[in-house]
Design a protein around this motif. Structure first.
Motif, PDB file in Angstrom:
ATOM      1  N   ARG A   1      -9.142   9.784  -0.936  1.00  0.00           N
ATOM      2  CA  ARG A   1     -10.420  10.232  -0.396  1.00  0.00           C
ATOM      3  C   ARG A   1     -10.202  11.128   0.823  1.00  0.00           C
ATOM      4  O   ARG A   1     -10.567  10.793   1.952  1.00  0.00           O
ATOM      5  CB  ARG A   1     -11.330   9.041  -0.071  1.00  0.00           C
ATOM      6  N   ILE A   2      -9.596  12.275   0.543  1.00  0.00           N
ATOM      7  CA  ILE A   2      -9.272  13.255   1.570  1.00  0.00           C
ATOM      8  C   ILE A   2     -10.185  14.469   1.364  1.00  0.00           C
ATOM      9  O   ILE A   2     -10.310  14.973   0.245  1.00  0.00           O
ATOM     10  CB  ILE A   2      -7.800  13.684   1.492  1.00  0.00           C
ATOM     11  N   VAL A   3     -10.811  14.941   2.432  1.00  0.00           N
ATOM     12  CA  VAL A   3     -11.730  16.074   2.365  1.00  0.00           C
ATOM     13  C   VAL A   3     -11.245  17.175   3.304  1.00  0.00           C
ATOM     14  O   VAL A   3     -10.972  16.914   4.483  1.00  0.00           O
ATOM     15  CB  VAL A   3     -13.166  15.657   2.746  1.00  0.00           C
ATOM     16  N   PHE A   4     -11.144  18.389   2.768  1.00  0.00           N
ATOM     17  CA  PHE A   4     -10.912  19.583   3.572  1.00  0.00           C
ATOM     18  C   PHE A   4     -12.171  20.441   3.473  1.00  0.00           C
ATOM     19  O   PHE A   4     -12.592  20.799   2.365  1.00  0.00           O
ATOM     20  CB  PHE A   4      -9.705  20.366   3.065  1.00  0.00           C
TER      21      PHE A   4
ATOM     22  N   GLY B   1       1.631  10.808  -4.909  1.00  0.00           N
ATOM     23  CA  GLY B   1       0.491  11.660  -5.190  1.00  0.00           C
ATOM     24  C   GLY B   1      -0.658  11.455  -4.225  1.00  0.00           C
ATOM     25  O   GLY B   1      -0.491  11.072  -3.061  1.00  0.00           O
ATOM     26  N   ALA B   2      -1.865  11.699  -4.716  1.00  0.00           N
ATOM     27  CA  ALA B   2      -3.098  11.537  -3.945  1.00  0.00           C
ATOM     28  C   ALA B   2      -4.235  11.365  -4.927  1.00  0.00           C
ATOM     29  O   ALA B   2      -4.143  11.773  -6.090  1.00  0.00           O
ATOM     30  CB  ALA B   2      -3.337  12.741  -3.036  1.00  0.00           C
ATOM     31  N   ARG B   3      -5.337  10.782  -4.453  1.00  0.00           N
ATOM     32  CA  ARG B   3      -6.497  10.565  -5.312  1.00  0.00           C
ATOM     33  C   ARG B   3      -7.775  10.982  -4.591  1.00  0.00           C
ATOM     34  O   ARG B   3      -7.929  10.758  -3.397  1.00  0.00           O
ATOM     35  CB  ARG B   3      -6.616   9.089  -5.694  1.00  0.00           C
ATOM     36  N   ASN B   4      -8.650  11.574  -5.363  1.00  0.00           N
ATOM     37  CA  ASN B   4      -9.989  11.899  -4.860  1.00  0.00           C
ATOM     38  C   ASN B   4      -9.921  12.808  -3.630  1.00  0.00           C
ATOM     39  O   ASN B   4     -10.250  12.416  -2.510  1.00  0.00           O
ATOM     40  CB  ASN B   4     -10.770  10.625  -4.536  1.00  0.00           C
ATOM     41  N   VAL B   5      -9.466  14.031  -3.886  1.00  0.00           N
ATOM     42  CA  VAL B   5      -9.339  15.045  -2.844  1.00  0.00           C
ATOM     43  C   VAL B   5     -10.393  16.115  -3.087  1.00  0.00           C
ATOM     44  O   VAL B   5     -10.563  16.595  -4.213  1.00  0.00           O
ATOM     45  CB  VAL B   5      -7.932  15.675  -2.861  1.00  0.00           C
ATOM     46  N   GLN B   6     -11.100  16.493  -2.042  1.00  0.00           N
ATOM     47  CA  GLN B   6     -12.125  17.524  -2.151  1.00  0.00           C
ATOM     48  C   GLN B   6     -11.820  18.665  -1.192  1.00  0.00           C
ATOM     49  O   GLN B   6     -11.411  18.427  -0.047  1.00  0.00           O
ATOM     50  CB  GLN B   6     -13.502  16.953  -1.824  1.00  0.00           C
TER      51      GLN B   6
ATOM     52  N   GLY C   1       0.541  18.547  -7.056  1.00  0.00           N
ATOM     53  CA  GLY C   1       1.764  17.965  -7.559  1.00  0.00           C
ATOM     54  C   GLY C   1       1.614  16.670  -8.328  1.00  0.00           C
ATOM     55  O   GLY C   1       0.514  16.282  -8.738  1.00  0.00           O
ATOM     56  N   PRO C   2       2.717  15.956  -8.517  1.00  0.00           N
ATOM     57  CA  PRO C   2       2.765  14.770  -9.368  1.00  0.00           C
ATOM     58  C   PRO C   2       1.838  13.658  -8.864  1.00  0.00           C
ATOM     59  O   PRO C   2       1.725  13.400  -7.671  1.00  0.00           O
ATOM     60  CB  PRO C   2       4.237  14.324  -9.275  1.00  0.00           C
ATOM     61  N   ASN C   3       1.185  13.007  -9.825  1.00  0.00           N
ATOM     62  CA  ASN C   3       0.319  11.860  -9.553  1.00  0.00           C
ATOM     63  C   ASN C   3      -0.835  12.191  -8.610  1.00  0.00           C
ATOM     64  O   ASN C   3      -1.378  11.298  -7.952  1.00  0.00           O
ATOM     65  CB  ASN C   3       1.132  10.676  -9.025  1.00  0.00           C
ATOM     66  N   VAL C   4      -1.201  13.443  -8.553  1.00  0.00           N
ATOM     67  CA  VAL C   4      -2.418  13.847  -7.851  1.00  0.00           C
ATOM     68  C   VAL C   4      -3.550  13.809  -8.866  1.00  0.00           C
ATOM     69  O   VAL C   4      -3.516  14.507  -9.883  1.00  0.00           O
ATOM     70  CB  VAL C   4      -2.276  15.247  -7.238  1.00  0.00           C
ATOM     71  N   VAL C   5      -4.549  12.986  -8.607  1.00  0.00           N
ATOM     72  CA  VAL C   5      -5.610  12.728  -9.579  1.00  0.00           C
ATOM     73  C   VAL C   5      -6.968  12.940  -8.928  1.00  0.00           C
ATOM     74  O   VAL C   5      -7.229  12.432  -7.833  1.00  0.00           O
ATOM     75  CB  VAL C   5      -5.511  11.285 -10.122  1.00  0.00           C
ATOM     76  N   ASN C   6      -7.790  13.679  -9.616  1.00  0.00           N
ATOM     77  CA  ASN C   6      -9.178  13.918  -9.210  1.00  0.00           C
ATOM     78  C   ASN C   6      -9.255  14.777  -7.953  1.00  0.00           C
ATOM     79  O   ASN C   6      -9.558  14.308  -6.849  1.00  0.00           O
ATOM     80  CB  ASN C   6      -9.942  12.603  -9.004  1.00  0.00           C
ATOM     81  N   VAL C   7      -8.976  16.060  -8.149  1.00  0.00           N
ATOM     82  CA  VAL C   7      -9.127  17.063  -7.103  1.00  0.00           C
ATOM     83  C   VAL C   7     -10.291  17.967  -7.507  1.00  0.00           C
ATOM     84  O   VAL C   7     -10.355  18.431  -8.644  1.00  0.00           O
ATOM     85  CB  VAL C   7      -7.854  17.903  -6.926  1.00  0.00           C
ATOM     86  N   ARG C   8     -11.181  18.224  -6.575  1.00  0.00           N
ATOM     87  CA  ARG C   8     -12.311  19.115  -6.846  1.00  0.00           C
ATOM     88  C   ARG C   8     -12.409  20.140  -5.711  1.00  0.00           C
ATOM     89  O   ARG C   8     -12.637  19.775  -4.551  1.00  0.00           O
ATOM     90  CB  ARG C   8     -13.615  18.343  -6.960  1.00  0.00           C
ATOM     91  N   ALA C   9     -12.213  21.406  -6.056  1.00  0.00           N
ATOM     92  CA  ALA C   9     -12.351  22.500  -5.096  1.00  0.00           C
ATOM     93  C   ALA C   9     -13.626  23.274  -5.422  1.00  0.00           C
ATOM     94  O   ALA C   9     -13.817  23.698  -6.575  1.00  0.00           O
ATOM     95  CB  ALA C   9     -11.141  23.421  -5.156  1.00  0.00           C
ATOM     96  N   THR C  10     -14.476  23.447  -4.450  1.00  0.00           N
ATOM     97  CA  THR C  10     -15.739  24.157  -4.662  1.00  0.00           C
ATOM     98  C   THR C  10     -15.891  25.257  -3.615  1.00  0.00           C
ATOM     99  O   THR C  10     -15.532  25.082  -2.451  1.00  0.00           O
ATOM    100  CB  THR C  10     -16.948  23.210  -4.591  1.00  0.00           C
TER     101      THR C  10
END
Length: 544
Positions: free
Chosen positions: A327-330, A348-353, A365-374
């Motif tokens: 749950r990381i937000v930029f 990895g990382a999960r739930n990055v926006q 990269g590896p095991n990064v799951v659920n990235v959303r760039a808007t």
């Protein structure tokens, strides 16, 4: 030395003259004054404008509550370390050691049963004592291990929690906030009630940290703190971790200005470093680094972190470092590159926006799951995975569930590329994707990929004569979905999509438009492959 003592005595009052005169290290009398202020119940200690030379750290002791160290401003109160390389100029509380959890593991421990992410209750064995209200560290012994020598390990699961009550009927500790992740490997509560700092501020200071050809690590390191404000801090010359929080909760970092890393290479030159912390916000900050190191790094299993309105300059980058950060937000960030995950640490990382960000490139990269760039802009998108390794934990991984929405991906060279053999799905929706290079590169290249790639309502443009979209994967798991896109070659590309003869996947290409000065057909193959479809696509010739 004498002039500095006289100046400081004038600024601070004659009561500290004797202490200051006896110490070559300004931290000695500053720490004495801080301890006296805390003992009196003062809410702040103010360090006036001036230059202070340190041979040891200024310390806000563990267990301190409702206290601030306030300088006159980051251009006026200056801390220097001209003769001694310090860990940090200012230390808040007790900073745990990440590879063995010293600072947490040496506290009284209360064993608990497995805790699920999002749980507001911690179940204790009936043999454990009841848990009094207060602050604890919830942690377990799970370790992420690097896949490259020397195969170092990091304990990435820990967070400060507040026990608000104890349910004696169910023998459960009730938390003030749901757990940020799961705890399953010998989980426990560390009793840190007497050592956690609460509601601390450090502001208005500047570090000039160069020591010969080396430097002090940074200006502030804070650990085991619930409620932290770090504001108006400048760093000019440092080694690594210029501003650091480690196992901290509810922190606000703002107006941090960092430049001048002396060190470079792996593990050095980091700017704002967030280690295994939760509910952290960084805003209105700047990291300038000529070395290709992390200006802002989210590390060691941090959760619920927001970085907004901040910038990287030169070679500095934004980074989540592959430790299962969540749950990381930029937001409104710009400059440098964006890295999510790591090929050496495969957590990895999960739930990055990413929202309204602008970066030279983004690497996922590896095991990064659920990235959303808007609503963001990148020069290149790269996907990377790691096949099974002999060592490490995890030992392999792939990116999955990646979405770009209303984004511009425009650069000189191939705009979207995979550097992996395994992948999940990646979607581009309402995006502008462009290769501006007139003599080389594709718009998107998927080589030996096994996931799903989808383009919906995208504008895809190449400035050269190469086929814009190329799929050369021989794996049966590869699937291309392309619907209602407009694909343009500003030169003489003959087709919009090219499949390698060994392509082993499927495709669904529907309702798209391809334009070129020498168009031939939309797809380089005339025969539609099994379980695939090519429908209602148009080809148009461009004119001057």
């Amino acid at each position: 030395m004498l002039l500095r003592v006289i100046r400081n005595a004038f600024l601070l009052g004659s009561s500290v003259l004797a202490c200051a005169a006896a110490a070559a290290d300004d931290a000695t009398w500053i720490n004495a004054e801080i301890r006296a202020a805390i003992a009196r119940g003062d809410k702040a200690y103010r360090l006036p404008a001036g230059v202070y030379e340190l041979e040891s750290s200024i310390v806000i002791p563990p267990g301190t509550s409702d206290f601030a160290l306030i300088g006159a401003g980051s251009d006026q109160t200056i801390l220097r370390t001209p003769s001694v390389k310090l860990s940090h100029a200012v230390r808040v509380g007790s900073v745990p050691v990440l590879f063995n959890n010293w600072g947490i593991s040496n506290k009284p421990q209360i064993p608990v049963l497995a805790v699920s992410e999002g749980s507001s209750r911690v179940q204790l064995p009936r043999t454990s004592p009841a848990v009094p209200p207060g602050l604890y560290v919830l942690w377990d012994e799970y370790k992420i291990q690097g896949v490259k020598p020397p195969y170092n390990t990091v304990l990435n699961r820990a967070e400060i929690v507040r026990v608000v009550s104890f349910d004696a009927g169910k023998w459960q500790a009730v938390l003030d906030a749901p757990a940020g992740r799961e705890y399953t490997v010998s989980p426990k509560l560390a009793d840190v009630r007497d050592s956690v700092c609460r509601n601390i501020e450090v502001s208005g200071l500047r570090l000039e940290g160069v020591v010969g050809d080396s430097a002090t690590n940074g200006i502030v390191s804070a650990g085991l703190t619930d409620g932290l404000v770090l504001a108006d801090l400048k760093v000019r010359g440092y080694w690594s971790d210029a501003v650091t929080v480690n196992t901290v909760r509810n922190a606000r970092l703002e107006r941090i200005d960092i430049e001048g890393a002396v060190a470079s290479g792996a593990g050095a030159g980091y700017g704002v470093s967030i280690y295994r912390s939760r509910f952290v916000t960084v805003s209105n900050s700047r990291a300038h680094n000529f070395n290709p190191n992390s200006g802002y790094i989210v590390h060691s299993g941090s959760t619920d972190v927001t970085i907004r309105d901040s910038v990287c300059e030169e070679s500095a980058k934004f980074d989540t470092h592959g430790y299962d950060d969540r749950r990381i937000v930029f937001e409104n960030c710009s400059g440098g590159t964006m890295g999510i995950g790591n090929v050496a640490w495969l957590g990895g990382a999960r739930n990055v926006q990413l929202r309204n960000c602008t970066h030279e490139s983004i690497w996922i990269g590896p095991n990064v799951v659920n990235v959303r760039a808007t609503d963001s802009r990148f020069g290149r998108v790269t996907l990377a995975s790691v096949p099974q390794q002999e060592n490490g934990n995890p030992r392999s991984g792939k990116p999955d569930a990646i979405a770009f929405v209303n984004c511009d991906i425009v650069g000189s060279g191939t705009a979207v590329i995979n550097d992996c053999s395994e992948g999940g799905w990646i979607t581009f929706l309402n995006c502008r994707i462009q290769n501006t290079k007139t003599d080389w590169g594709y718009v998107a290249l998927f080589d030996d990929y096994s996931g799903l790639v989808a383009f919906y309502n995208c504008d895809i443009t190449t400035a050269n004569s190469r086929t814009p979209i190329v799929l050369s994967s021989s794996k049966t798991g590869m699937r291309l979905l392309m619907r209602f896109c407009r694909i343009t070659s500003l030169r003489n590309a003959g087709q919009a999509v090219s499949l390698d003869p060994a392509y082993g996947g499927t495709y669904e290409i529907v309702g798209n438009l391809f334009r070129s000065f020498a168009p031939q057909r939309f797809l380089n193959e005339e025969m539609v492959r099994p379980y695939s479809s090519v429908l209602n696509n148009r080809v148009e010739k461009l004119t001057q």
